[in-house]
Design a protein around this motif. Sequence first.
Motif, PDB file in Angstrom:
ATOM      1  N   LYS A   1      -0.202  -0.355  -4.369  1.00  0.00           N
ATOM      2  CA  LYS A   1      -1.605  -0.197  -4.823  1.00  0.00           C
ATOM      3  C   LYS A   1      -1.805   1.403  -3.638  1.00  0.00           C
ATOM      4  O   LYS A   1      -0.863   1.726  -2.288  1.00  0.00           O
ATOM      5  CB  LYS A   1      -2.659  -0.492  -4.083  1.00  0.00           C
ATOM      6  CG  LYS A   1      -2.551  -1.688  -3.559  1.00  0.00           C
ATOM      7  CD  LYS A   1      -3.513  -2.298  -2.447  1.00  0.00           C
ATOM      8  CE  LYS A   1      -3.567  -2.720  -0.843  1.00  0.00           C
ATOM      9  NZ  LYS A   1      -4.625  -3.791  -0.674  1.00  0.00           N
TER      10      LYS A   1
ATOM     11  N   ASP B   1      -9.615   0.229  -2.338  1.00  0.00           N
ATOM     12  CA  ASP B   1      -9.788  -1.026  -2.996  1.00  0.00           C
ATOM     13  C   ASP B   1     -11.835  -1.674  -3.278  1.00  0.00           C
ATOM     14  O   ASP B   1     -12.408  -1.220  -2.285  1.00  0.00           O
ATOM     15  CB  ASP B   1      -9.376  -1.831  -1.693  1.00  0.00           C
ATOM     16  CG  ASP B   1      -9.510  -3.113  -1.875  1.00  0.00           C
ATOM     17  OD1 ASP B   1     -10.207  -4.098  -2.703  1.00  0.00           O
ATOM     18  OD2 ASP B   1      -8.535  -3.465  -1.508  1.00  0.00           O
TER      19      ASP B   1
ATOM     20  N   ASP C   1      -3.153   3.293  -1.662  1.00  0.00           N
ATOM     21  CA  ASP C   1      -3.809   3.064   0.085  1.00  0.00           C
ATOM     22  C   ASP C   1      -4.813   4.270   0.336  1.00  0.00           C
ATOM     23  O   ASP C   1      -5.953   4.143   0.476  1.00  0.00           O
ATOM     24  CB  ASP C   1      -3.642   2.735   0.727  1.00  0.00           C
ATOM     25  CG  ASP C   1      -4.203   1.831   2.047  1.00  0.00           C
ATOM     26  OD1 ASP C   1      -4.655   1.301   2.588  1.00  0.00           O
ATOM     27  OD2 ASP C   1      -3.766   2.912   3.343  1.00  0.00           O
ATOM     28  N   SER C   2      -4.164   5.798   0.097  1.00  0.00           N
ATOM     29  CA  SER C   2      -4.648   6.472   0.520  1.00  0.00           C
ATOM     30  C   SER C   2      -4.426   8.318   0.471  1.00  0.00           C
ATOM     31  O   SER C   2      -3.377   8.137   0.464  1.00  0.00           O
ATOM     32  CB  SER C   2      -5.530   6.704   2.395  1.00  0.00           C
ATOM     33  OG  SER C   2      -4.077   6.753   2.996  1.00  0.00           O
TER      34      SER C   2
ATOM     35  N   HIS D   1       3.904  -1.360   4.369  1.00  0.00           N
ATOM     36  CA  HIS D   1       4.053   0.057   3.618  1.00  0.00           C
ATOM     37  C   HIS D   1       5.203   1.277   3.135  1.00  0.00           C
ATOM     38  O   HIS D   1       6.300   0.631   3.052  1.00  0.00           O
ATOM     39  CB  HIS D   1       2.733   0.510   4.403  1.00  0.00           C
ATOM     40  CG  HIS D   1       1.776   1.879   3.887  1.00  0.00           C
ATOM     41  ND1 HIS D   1       0.736   1.045   4.018  1.00  0.00           N
ATOM     42  CD2 HIS D   1       1.317   2.656   4.003  1.00  0.00           C
ATOM     43  CE1 HIS D   1      -0.455   1.659   3.821  1.00  0.00           C
ATOM     44  NE2 HIS D   1      -0.274   2.913   3.410  1.00  0.00           N
TER      45      HIS D   1
ATOM     46  N   THR E   1       0.583   5.099   1.209  1.00  0.00           N
ATOM     47  CA  THR E   1       0.003   6.433   1.518  1.00  0.00           C
ATOM     48  C   THR E   1       0.737   7.820   0.633  1.00  0.00           C
ATOM     49  O   THR E   1       1.542   8.054   0.321  1.00  0.00           O
ATOM     50  CB  THR E   1      -0.212   6.523   2.946  1.00  0.00           C
ATOM     51  OG1 THR E   1      -0.770   5.473   2.760  1.00  0.00           O
ATOM     52  CG2 THR E   1      -1.253   7.927   3.331  1.00  0.00           C
TER      53      THR E   1
ATOM     54  N   GLY F   1       0.464  -0.903  -0.381  1.00  0.00           N
ATOM     55  CA  GLY F   1      -0.320   0.221   0.032  1.00  0.00           C
ATOM     56  C   GLY F   1       0.715   1.716   0.219  1.00  0.00           C
ATOM     57  O   GLY F   1       1.876   1.332   0.753  1.00  0.00           O
TER      58      GLY F   1
ATOM     59  N   ASN G   1      -3.783   1.423   5.837  1.00  0.00           N
ATOM     60  CA  ASN G   1      -3.850   0.355   5.208  1.00  0.00           C
ATOM     61  C   ASN G   1      -6.147   0.535   5.477  1.00  0.00           C
ATOM     62  O   ASN G   1      -6.081   0.377   6.198  1.00  0.00           O
ATOM     63  CB  ASN G   1      -3.801  -0.875   6.212  1.00  0.00           C
ATOM     64  CG  ASN G   1      -4.837  -2.383   5.397  1.00  0.00           C
ATOM     65  OD1 ASN G   1      -4.614  -2.106   4.337  1.00  0.00           O
ATOM     66  ND2 ASN G   1      -4.671  -2.697   6.656  1.00  0.00           N
ATOM     67  N   CYS G   2      -6.358   2.171   5.065  1.00  0.00           N
ATOM     68  CA  CYS G   2      -7.731   2.540   5.137  1.00  0.00           C
ATOM     69  C   CYS G   2      -8.017   1.959   4.125  1.00  0.00           C
ATOM     70  O   CYS G   2      -9.130   1.594   3.806  1.00  0.00           O
ATOM     71  CB  CYS G   2      -7.616   4.051   4.824  1.00  0.00           C
ATOM     72  SG  CYS G   2      -6.442   4.797   6.084  1.00  0.00           S
ATOM     73  N   GLN G   3      -7.690   1.209   2.591  1.00  0.00           N
ATOM     74  CA  GLN G   3      -7.720   0.399   1.990  1.00  0.00           C
ATOM     75  C   GLN G   3      -8.604   1.756   0.725  1.00  0.00           C
ATOM     76  O   GLN G   3     -10.294   1.212   0.329  1.00  0.00           O
ATOM     77  CB  GLN G   3      -8.124  -1.223   1.671  1.00  0.00           C
ATOM     78  CG  GLN G   3      -7.593  -2.264   2.550  1.00  0.00           C
ATOM     79  CD  GLN G   3      -7.992  -3.109   3.189  1.00  0.00           C
ATOM     80  OE1 GLN G   3      -8.869  -2.157   3.611  1.00  0.00           O
ATOM     81  NE2 GLN G   3      -7.923  -4.313   2.764  1.00  0.00           N
TER      82      GLN G   3
END
Length: 377
Positions: free
Chosen positions: A159, A251, A161-162, A130, A42, A40, A246-248
Motif C-alpha cells: 500500500k 489510509d 504510505d507516503s 517497509h 514510500t 507500506g 508508516n505515515c499512513q
Amino acid sequence: MDEDEDPPLAVAIDDTGGLSSPQPSDSPVKQSINSGVSVGVTVITGYLGAGKSTLVNHILNSQHGKRIAVILNEFGEEIGVERAMINEGDGGALVEEWVELANGCICCTVKHSLVQALEQLVQMKERLDHILLETTGLANPAPLASVLWLDDQLESAVKLDSIITVVDAKNLRHQLKGHHSSSSFPEAYHQIAFADVVILNKVDLISPKDPEGSLEDLENEIHKINSLANIIPSVRCQVDLSRILNCQAYDAEHITHLEALLEENKSLSTGELHDSSVRTLSICEPKTVYLDKVRAWLEGILWEKKYDMDVYRCKGILSVVDSDDLHTLQAVREIYEIVPARRWESEENRTNKIVFIGQNLDKKALMDSLGACTSRG
C-alpha cells in the motif's frame, strides 16, 4: 542515485537474487499476506543532488531494527511510466540485482515491471517492514502514486504510505523561480505539490542573513505550494525514521492526522485569487452533500478540467446526506477515493472541508459548485 554520492555498501545474496521459492500455504509469508496486512511503500522524489541518495543511505545503514527494502528505480522518462507498470510475465526483465545489507535491508534496481518487483519482495521468506522506492529520472510522482494507491494487480500486498520530496534548501528558490521565464512549471513545483513530507535538506547552508530570505521564509514558500505537507529541516538527511515511515497518508482509517491538517487549513488559501501559480486552496460547506453529486462534481474537475483548473491533489472530509459516517476524500490527479471513515460524534460540527493543491484554482467556482451538491435540484 545522485552522481556525487556512493551507493550503500552491500553484499550479494546469491546467484538467484536470494528470492524465495513459492511458499506452502501455511508459511509466514502467506499468512501475513492473507491476513490483509499490507507492506507500506514510500516514494522518494526530488531534484538530482537534493539528497535522495543520502536519505536512502541513511536508512539502509542505520541500525533501526527494521527490515526495509529499497528499490532504485531506473526506468526513467524515456521508457514511460505506463510501460514500467505493466506486468511483463516470466520473460520480462525485472530485477537487475538483489543485494542484502549488513543491517538486514534489501536493495535492488528495477528497469521494467515495478509491479512484479513489488510482488517478489512481499513473497520473500522474511517479512518486510517497509519498502522505499527511489524515483530516478521521473519528474512527476503522480503516476507511481496512482498505481501504488489503488492498483488491483497488487491485490493489497502493498500500500502507498507516503510521498517524500527531498529539496535542496540552498538551491530551491532558484529552482522555483524557473517558471517565471518558462511556459511550464519546473519539476520542483510538482514534486512539492504531490508530497506528504518535504525534507528540507542542507539547511546548514542557509545563513540567517541570507539576502534571499531566511529558513522560515523558505518553509513559507513550500507551504504556499502545499500547505498539507509536513516539512522536516535536515542536514545530510539525518532524520528520525519515525517521522517518515508508516505515515499512513493514504489510509482512510488513519483519519486523525487528516482532520488535524484540515482544521489547520480551514481558512487558508495561499496566493492571490487569480494567481496562476501552484498553490493551496481550502473550502468549507456547512450543509450535508449528496454523495453521487459530489462524485460527479469531482469527476468534472479532475477528469474534464472544468473551470480550467488543474488539480494535483485534494484531501477532505464530507458530511453526507442520510449518513452518520464521516467520509474521507482523497485524490491524486485523476484518481480519487471517497470512503466512510468513522461515525460522527454527537457534539461534532458536521461540515465539509476540502483542501485543493493545483494550478489556476478558482475559489468561487469551487465553493459555488460544491454548494450545488447540497440539493437534489
